[in-house]
Design a protein around this motif. Structure first.
Motif, short mmCIF file in Angstrom:
data_model
loop_
_atom_site.label_atom_id
_atom_site.label_comp_id
_atom_site.label_asym_id
_atom_site.label_seq_id
_atom_site.Cartn_x
_atom_site.Cartn_y
_atom_site.Cartn_z
N HIS A 391 0.86 -1.18 0.00
CA HIS A 391 0.00 0.00 0.00
C HIS A 391 0.90 1.23 0.00
O HIS A 391 1.82 1.34 0.82
CB HIS A 391 -0.91 -0.02 1.23
CG HIS A 391 -1.86 1.14 1.31
ND1 HIS A 391 -2.79 1.39 0.33
CD2 HIS A 391 -2.02 2.11 2.25
CE1 HIS A 391 -3.50 2.46 0.65
NE2 HIS A 391 -3.04 2.92 1.81
N GLN A 393 1.41 5.57 -0.11
CA GLN A 393 0.78 6.87 0.15
C GLN A 393 1.84 7.96 0.21
O GLN A 393 2.97 7.75 0.68
CB GLN A 393 0.02 6.86 1.48
CG GLN A 393 -1.32 6.16 1.46
CD GLN A 393 -2.03 6.31 2.80
OE1 GLN A 393 -1.41 6.21 3.86
NE2 GLN A 393 -3.32 6.57 2.77
N TRP A 394 1.46 9.15 -0.26
CA TRP A 394 2.22 10.37 -0.01
C TRP A 394 1.50 11.16 1.08
O TRP A 394 0.27 11.25 1.07
CB TRP A 394 2.31 11.23 -1.27
CG TRP A 394 3.20 10.70 -2.36
CD1 TRP A 394 2.84 9.91 -3.41
CD2 TRP A 394 4.59 10.96 -2.51
NE1 TRP A 394 3.92 9.64 -4.21
CE2 TRP A 394 5.03 10.28 -3.69
CE3 TRP A 394 5.54 11.68 -1.78
CZ2 TRP A 394 6.33 10.32 -4.14
CZ3 TRP A 394 6.84 11.74 -2.24
CH2 TRP A 394 7.24 11.06 -3.40
N LYS A 395 2.25 11.73 2.02
CA LYS A 395 1.64 12.48 3.11
C LYS A 395 2.38 13.81 3.31
O LYS A 395 3.58 13.92 3.00
CB LYS A 395 1.70 11.67 4.41
CG LYS A 395 0.93 10.35 4.36
CD LYS A 395 1.06 9.59 5.66
CE LYS A 395 0.34 8.25 5.60
NZ LYS A 395 0.48 7.47 6.86
N ASP A 396 1.64 14.79 3.83
CA ASP A 396 2.27 16.07 4.15
C ASP A 396 2.78 16.06 5.58
O ASP A 396 2.76 15.02 6.25
CB ASP A 396 1.29 17.23 3.91
CG ASP A 396 0.03 17.12 4.77
OD1 ASP A 396 0.05 16.35 5.76
OD2 ASP A 396 -0.96 17.80 4.46
N LYS A 400 -1.46 14.11 6.49
CA LYS A 400 -2.60 14.00 5.59
C LYS A 400 -2.16 13.46 4.23
O LYS A 400 -1.09 13.81 3.73
CB LYS A 400 -3.27 15.36 5.42
CG LYS A 400 -3.89 15.90 6.70
CD LYS A 400 -4.54 17.26 6.47
CE LYS A 400 -5.16 17.80 7.75
NZ LYS A 400 -5.77 19.16 7.53
N THR A 401 -3.02 12.64 3.65
CA THR A 401 -2.70 12.04 2.35
C THR A 401 -2.75 13.08 1.25
O THR A 401 -3.69 13.88 1.17
CB THR A 401 -3.67 10.90 2.03
OG1 THR A 401 -3.60 9.91 3.05
CG2 THR A 401 -3.34 10.24 0.70
N SER A 404 -1.87 11.67 -5.60
CA SER A 404 -0.69 11.42 -6.43
C SER A 404 -1.09 10.64 -7.67
O SER A 404 -2.24 10.21 -7.81
CB SER A 404 0.37 10.66 -5.63
OG SER A 404 -0.14 9.39 -5.23
N CYS A 435 6.92 9.72 1.71
CA CYS A 435 6.45 8.56 0.93
C CYS A 435 6.39 7.38 1.88
O CYS A 435 7.41 6.98 2.46
CB CYS A 435 7.39 8.28 -0.23
SG CYS A 435 6.95 6.80 -1.18
N SER A 436 5.20 6.81 2.02
CA SER A 436 4.98 5.69 2.94
C SER A 436 4.56 4.44 2.16
O SER A 436 3.61 4.49 1.37
CB SER A 436 3.89 6.05 3.96
OG SER A 436 3.48 4.90 4.69
#
Length: 482
Positions: A391, A393-396, A400-401, A404, A435-436
């Motif tokens: 899975h 995800q990009w987060k700030d 927060k997602t 992308s 980047c997670s």
């Protein structure tokens, strides 16, 4: 000169030249083979024959037997001598040129110890210089294998499950069930597989919910030979077997194993029972081939799947209590899936299911800039070695997602996932992005953070510098004009 009725010298001369011309002109050749397929049982010899017409034609310098290409022949004869340099490897030492007891201008090739791979089409070619004629022949290989073996597999809710197996058949045989009246019974599933030698193993499952059916027969039928073998099972007799009153217990939860570690699949009999005289097998979807087979105190290697050979060890120190553990070394992604552990005795099997989850925690993500245009920066996050599909995800900075681009996933030769995901940054107020990448089964993740402060400041400064120079340049132009 003496004349014979219906005969003249001119006719004799014409006939002579016609025969001579026929013998020398290959344009008149015809090659014929058997009108019907040649039938050969596995392990026996097959005789392939073809004939050159007309019979008075001269035997050409080259005779070739081949399957797909003349350049790789089954057998080749040039100027009366056997040529072996180009011969197909599987036919060396197995083919023989037959010279005796065959019709004039015929050639015969004997294939010894016929095997399943010999089945199919062959070509017989006569060649003289650049001219050739050929014909095709069909060799049908066939063989009758073992008698069917019927066992009870269960339990099944409100019924009995029967499994019929047989091996060593060719081509793929037909399987069917009958009750005592000769009525056909419909299989719920059928399975077939070819072993390393090309012979077929077949397996058919039958579920009986009619308690009045006491005797069932399984038939294995060879469609070419029209021969078959059968076996009969008495269901009440089997249900009185020792194993019918036992249960096989396996793990109640999925087993999680990381890639490269060892797998342990444990199951046991309840109540405790000595399993030394029993057959124990670990299988995936079918009875054969198996992940591992133990019977009569030994490992049955010929029934084991190729991918597990040399990777398995049986821990049997508690076999007197009915507990066995199969160790599989160096877990790979292909090991992931559903397994069954079966204990069998006298045609009755009890089983337990095991769910194996192979997991891979990949490399730490690497973030890089792959594009920069106007006031936008495109980032790429790259990581490999994940299983199953991770899975991403990009987060700030606040967690927060950030929307992308869709990730790009590829699987390497070992089944591990390589993931790439892109992010387009258009907001200059975003300072840090993360980047997670996480494994959905382990609940573990790896992250990388990228600071946009320095690149964005440099980017902004260049813009300001350019725009700051414009007024001065404009003033200079005005002053020069004036």
């Amino acid at each position: 000169m003496v004349d014979f009725p219906g005969y003249s010298l001119s006719g004799a001369v014409a006939s002579f030249f016609f025969i001579l011309l026929t013998m020398r002109q290959p344009d008149n050749w015809r090659v014929i083979g058997p009108a019907h397929p040649i039938l050969a049982r596995i392990g026996e010899d097959a005789l392939l024959t073809c004939q050159l017409l007309p019979k008075k034609a001269m035997m050409p310098t080259k005779v070739i037997w081949y399957r797909s290409e003349p350049s790789t022949p089954v057998f080749a004869l040039w100027h009366g001598a056997e040529v072996t340099e180009m011969q197909m490897e599987e036919y060396r030492e197995r083919v023989e040129w037959i010279k005796d007891d065959i019709p004039e201008r015929s050639v015969a090739l004997k294939i010894s110890n016929v095997r399943p791979s010999d089945d199919g089409q062959y070509w017989c070619r006569f060649q003289e210089n650049n001219y050739c004629e050929e014909t095709s022949l069909l060799l049908k290989v066939t063989g009758v294998g073992s008698s069917p073996y019927i066992h009870v597999k269960g339990p099944v809710e409100s019924g009995v499950q029967l499994v019929c197996t047989a091996k060593g058949w060719f081509p793929e045989p037909q399987v069917y069930w009958e009750d005592t009246t000769g009525k056909k019974l419909l299989s719920v599933s059928e399975h077939s597989v070819q072993d390393d030698s090309g012979l077929f193993y077949v397996e058919a499952n039958l579920e009986l919910r009619n308690a009045s059916v006491e005797t069932v027969s399984c038939f294995i039928h060879n469609p070419i030979l029209k021969e078959e073998k059968s076996s009969v099972i008495s269901i009440p007799e089997k249900l009185q077997n020792e194993l019918a009153s036992l249960k096989v217990i396996g793990p109640s939860q999925p087993i999680y194993v990381r890639v490269g570690e060892d797998i342990q699949l444990t199951c046991y009999l309840y109540p405790k029972t000595n399993a030394q005289s029993m057959e124990v097998r670990w299988v995936q979807s079918h009875h054969y081939p198996a992940v591992y087979v133990y019977t009569n105190g030994e490992h049955v290697t010929e029934e084991q799947m190729a991918e597990y050979r040399g990777r398995t060890v049986l821990v049997s120190d508690a076999i007197n209590e009915g507990r066995l553990t199969l160790q599989i070394h160096n877990a790979t992604t292909s090991d992931d899936g559903h397994y069954q552990c079966l204990f069998g005795k006298d045609g009755v099997y009890q089983e337990a299911s095991l769910d194996l989850k192979i997991v891979g925690l990949g490399s730490s993500p690497q973030i890089s800039i792959i594009g920069q245009k106007d006031r936008e920066i495109e980032l790429m996050c790259d990581s490999e070695g994940w299983f199953p599909q991770p899975h991403v995800q990009w987060k700030d900075m606040e967690g927060k997602t950030i929307p992308s681009f869709p990730e790009v996933l590829t699987q390497g030769s070992h089944g591990l996932f390589h993931v790439k995901t892109s992010l387009l940054v258009t907001n200059s107020f975003i300072v840090n992005v993360t980047c997670s990448i996480s494994n959905p089964l382990l609940g573990e993740e790896k992250m990388a953070t990228f600071s946009l402060s320095e690149p964005m400041m440099t980017f902004s400064w260049k813009i300001v510098l350019i725009w700051g120079l414009l007024p001065a340049a404009a003033v200079g132009l005005v002053m020069r004009k004036s």
